[in-house]
Design an enzyme around this catalytic site. Sequence first.
Site, PDB file in Angstrom:
ATOM      1  CG  ASN A  87      31.700   2.269  -4.348  1.00  0.00           C
ATOM      2  OD1 ASN A  87      31.375   1.173  -3.881  1.00  0.00           O
ATOM      3  ND2 ASN A  87      31.780   3.356  -3.584  1.00  0.00           N
ATOM      4  CE1 TYR A 151      20.957  -0.162  -3.143  1.00  0.00           C
ATOM      5  CE2 TYR A 151      20.276  -2.277  -2.256  1.00  0.00           C
ATOM      6  CZ  TYR A 151      21.267  -1.378  -2.568  1.00  0.00           C
ATOM      7  OH  TYR A 151      22.593  -1.695  -2.310  1.00  0.00           O
ATOM      8  CB  ALA A 153      14.282  -2.961  -9.593  1.00  0.00           C
TER       9      ALA A 153
END
Length: 251
Positions: A87, A151, A153
């Site tokens: 996460n 970000y 990508a």
Amino acid sequence: MMSGLKDKVVIVTGGSSGIGRAAALDFAELGAKVIVTARRAAALEEAASIHPNITALVADVASPEDAERTVGKAIETWGRLDVLVNNAGAGAILPLAEVTAERIASIFAVNVIGPSLLAAAALPHLIATKGAIVNISSTFGHKPGAGLSHYAASKAALEHLTRCWALELAPHGIRVNAVAAGPTESGALTGMMGLSPEQAAAIKAQEREQIPLKRRGNPEEVARWIVQLAEPASAWVTGQVLAVDGGLGLT
């Protein structure tokens, strides 16, 4: 109430706030033993205090050494590992004219390299339990956004890692899925993205207008799907990227 997670062992990175914290609490309330990791000790300890089944470990997913240390903590404490939730995330509003090698590398270190090293470290133990990996992506992993290229990508890479790992690990009985979260009330704009409160408020207003359901999500609304994908009852679901974004990806 789901019960298949009772006494399972779960690692949740970026578990000190937002989606990670909400997911950790959901797992814990279902009887799982949860290790939450993050870099800030105070916030991490506060998150761990919300339930006796949650244990805190200060760790940086961008650190190769911390991948082995995080998995080692789970095995040392409970002797098994059933679920890895990747996460923790890094990002920036980064126009192309402002990119540097260091800024690109810092985003990919957290969003791509970190999850890869954690999954590799966890692999022998997930094979033993026929466990699950849940990667946390973003709407922008499949939707373009101006100023978000690196970000986005990195999240696109994480989504494709999800599909590739699902194929590779299926013979071991390990499932790999992802949740592509839309804008949530998690403090990411002022934290991860580094915006001022005024800039964050302006972007939130824009997002609310663009999201078909006309509101940002709450971390709990994303967390429930992370838990669902990790739940043994979802045993025939793998290689999927589930969008939980109020329909933003459709616009």
